[in-house]
Design a protein around this motif. Structure first.
Motif, PDB file in Angstrom:
ATOM      1  N   MET A   1      24.279  11.666   1.830  1.00 25.28           N
ATOM      2  CA  MET A   1      23.206  10.516   2.273  1.00 25.28           C
ATOM      3  C   MET A   1      24.093   9.219   2.845  1.00 25.28           C
ATOM      4  O   MET A   1      25.047   8.947   2.627  1.00 25.28           O
ATOM      5  N   ARG A   2      23.365   8.689   3.930  1.00 24.14           N
ATOM      6  CA  ARG A   2      24.120   7.858   4.555  1.00 24.14           C
ATOM      7  C   ARG A   2      23.165   6.474   3.927  1.00 24.14           C
ATOM      8  O   ARG A   2      21.968   6.420   3.919  1.00 24.14           O
ATOM      9  N   ILE A   3      23.919   5.489   3.504  1.00 22.17           N
ATOM     10  CA  ILE A   3      23.602   4.096   3.319  1.00 22.17           C
ATOM     11  C   ILE A   3      23.657   3.047   4.390  1.00 22.17           C
ATOM     12  O   ILE A   3      24.965   2.970   4.940  1.00 22.17           O
ATOM     13  N   ASN A   4      22.930   2.143   4.502  1.00 20.71           N
ATOM     14  CA  ASN A   4      23.063   0.912   5.236  1.00 20.71           C
ATOM     15  C   ASN A   4      22.949  -0.379   4.579  1.00 20.71           C
ATOM     16  O   ASN A   4      21.669  -0.244   3.765  1.00 20.71           O
ATOM     17  N   LEU A   5      23.837  -1.186   4.356  1.00 23.10           N
ATOM     18  CA  LEU A   5      23.720  -2.371   3.881  1.00 23.10           C
ATOM     19  C   LEU A   5      24.550  -3.477   4.435  1.00 23.10           C
ATOM     20  O   LEU A   5      25.129  -3.514   5.445  1.00 23.10           O
ATOM     21  N   ARG A   6      24.241  -4.707   4.020  1.00 27.00           N
ATOM     22  CA  ARG A   6      25.119  -5.946   4.426  1.00 27.00           C
ATOM     23  C   ARG A   6      26.134  -6.446   3.212  1.00 27.00           C
ATOM     24  O   ARG A   6      25.763  -6.482   2.369  1.00 27.00           O
ATOM     25  N   VAL A   7      27.400  -6.059   3.862  1.00 24.13           N
ATOM     26  CA  VAL A   7      28.401  -6.532   2.621  1.00 24.13           C
ATOM     27  C   VAL A   7      28.946  -7.858   3.198  1.00 24.13           C
ATOM     28  O   VAL A   7      29.506  -7.509   4.388  1.00 24.13           O
ATOM     29  N   ASN A   8      28.917  -8.957   2.684  1.00 27.09           N
ATOM     30  CA  ASN A   8      29.627 -10.148   2.910  1.00 27.09           C
ATOM     31  C   ASN A   8      28.982 -10.493   4.059  1.00 27.09           C
ATOM     32  O   ASN A   8      29.774 -11.095   4.862  1.00 27.09           O
ATOM     33  N   GLY A   9      27.819 -10.274   4.437  1.00 28.85           N
ATOM     34  CA  GLY A   9      26.946 -10.693   5.715  1.00 28.85           C
ATOM     35  C   GLY A   9      27.494  -9.814   6.912  1.00 28.85           C
ATOM     36  O   GLY A   9      26.805 -10.037   8.076  1.00 28.85           O
ATOM     37  N   VAL A  10      28.056  -8.772   6.774  1.00 31.34           N
ATOM     38  CA  VAL A  10      28.178  -7.881   7.822  1.00 31.34           C
ATOM     39  C   VAL A  10      27.569  -6.411   7.620  1.00 31.34           C
ATOM     40  O   VAL A  10      27.809  -6.026   6.699  1.00 31.34           O
ATOM     41  N   PRO A  11      26.875  -6.048   8.563  1.00 33.25           N
ATOM     42  CA  PRO A  11      26.295  -4.700   8.645  1.00 33.25           C
ATOM     43  C   PRO A  11      27.182  -3.603   8.236  1.00 33.25           C
ATOM     44  O   PRO A  11      28.218  -3.555   8.793  1.00 33.25           O
ATOM     45  N   SER A  12      27.097  -2.802   7.264  1.00 36.02           N
ATOM     46  CA  SER A  12      27.905  -1.562   7.089  1.00 36.02           C
ATOM     47  C   SER A  12      27.189  -0.424   6.728  1.00 36.02           C
ATOM     48  O   SER A  12      25.963  -0.472   6.213  1.00 36.02           O
ATOM     49  N   GLU A  13      27.640   0.669   6.539  1.00 37.99           N
ATOM     50  CA  GLU A  13      27.163   2.024   6.467  1.00 37.99           C
ATOM     51  C   GLU A  13      28.242   2.918   5.791  1.00 37.99           C
ATOM     52  O   GLU A  13      29.147   2.897   6.093  1.00 37.99           O
ATOM     53  N   ALA A  14      27.824   3.753   5.055  1.00 40.50           N
ATOM     54  CA  ALA A  14      28.842   4.768   4.417  1.00 40.50           C
ATOM     55  C   ALA A  14      28.142   6.010   3.988  1.00 40.50           C
ATOM     56  O   ALA A  14      26.881   6.084   3.829  1.00 40.50           O
ATOM     57  N   ASP A  15      28.868   7.222   4.290  1.00 42.06           N
ATOM     58  CA  ASP A  15      28.027   8.499   3.716  1.00 42.06           C
ATOM     59  C   ASP A  15      28.732   8.695   2.357  1.00 42.06           C
ATOM     60  O   ASP A  15      29.760   8.420   1.720  1.00 42.06           O
ATOM     61  N   CYS A  16      27.744   8.610   1.549  1.00 33.87           N
ATOM     62  CA  CYS A  16      27.873   8.855  -0.070  1.00 33.87           C
ATOM     63  C   CYS A  16      27.044   9.999  -0.672  1.00 33.87           C
ATOM     64  O   CYS A  16      26.152  10.329  -0.232  1.00 33.87           O
ATOM     65  N   TRP A  17      27.504  10.614  -1.903  1.00 37.24           N
ATOM     66  CA  TRP A  17      26.687  11.403  -2.423  1.00 37.24           C
ATOM     67  C   TRP A  17      25.718  10.588  -3.563  1.00 37.24           C
ATOM     68  O   TRP A  17      26.050   9.596  -3.715  1.00 37.24           O
ATOM     69  N   GLU A  18      24.892  11.516  -3.812  1.00 38.58           N
ATOM     70  CA  GLU A  18      23.628  10.693  -4.554  1.00 38.58           C
ATOM     71  C   GLU A  18      23.907  10.019  -5.676  1.00 38.58           C
ATOM     72  O   GLU A  18      23.440   9.027  -6.192  1.00 38.58           O
ATOM     73  N   GLY A  19      25.120  10.544  -6.437  1.00 41.57           N
ATOM     74  CA  GLY A  19      25.361   9.935  -7.851  1.00 41.57           C
ATOM     75  C   GLY A  19      26.466   8.779  -7.747  1.00 41.57           C
ATOM     76  O   GLY A  19      27.074   8.468  -8.610  1.00 41.57           O
TER      77      GLY A  19
END
Length: 155
Positions: A1-19
């Motif tokens: 799954m791909r997550i989108n978040l802001r880390v330290n004010g910067v938009p970030s995304e990563a492919d992660c497994w559910e757990g």
């Protein structure tokens, strides 16, 4: 799954497994190694981060739970040019020791000072109770928090 978040004010995304934990995603996928991996049970506080402004142990939060949210790590508190007042106080008082627990302690102390600008010793003790340090008796850590509070109050 791909997550989108802001880390330290910067938009970030990563492919992660559910757990996958937020800690693993921050360190291994997003390149923020400051939060430390120690107990993986939420007992030591070495992985403390702010999730939408709330102090959490990143090892207990799934990366998927952070999708769409704001995360602040130790790297986001200050810059190389201007440290956060808590970071400066830790350096000035010698509260760093080996440094492994320091990121979590600094994030927890910064969170405390945002909520309570001039904390009592009991409030400091309570706020840092989730952070374990194996190198010290916490005296210099308390000095650092008091110093940061005094500097912030005088600023």
């Amino acid at each position: 799954m791909r997550i989108n978040l802001r880390v330290n004010g910067v938009p970030s995304e990563a492919d992660c497994w559910e757990g996958e934990s937020l800690l693993f995603a921050l360190r291994e996928k997003l390149g923020f190694p400051g939060s430390k991996n120690a107990c993986e049970q939420g007992e030591c506080g070495s992985c403390s981060v702010l999730l939408d402004g709330v102090l959490v142990c990143a090892c207990l939060v799934l990366a998927a739970q952070a999708d769409g949210h704001e995360v602040t790590t130790i790297e986001g508190l200050g810059t190389d040019e201007e440290l956060h007042p808590v970071q400066t106080a830790f350096v000035e008082t010698g509260a760093v020791q080996c440094g492994f627990c320091t990121p979590g302690l600094v994030v927890a102390a910064a969170d405390l000072l945002e909520r309570i600008p001039d904390p009592s010793d009991d409030e400091i003790r309570e706020a840092l109770s989730g952070n374990l340090c194996r190198c010290t008796g916490y005296v210099k850590i308390f000095e650092a928090v008091r110093r940061a509070a005094a500097q912030r109050m005088g600023a």
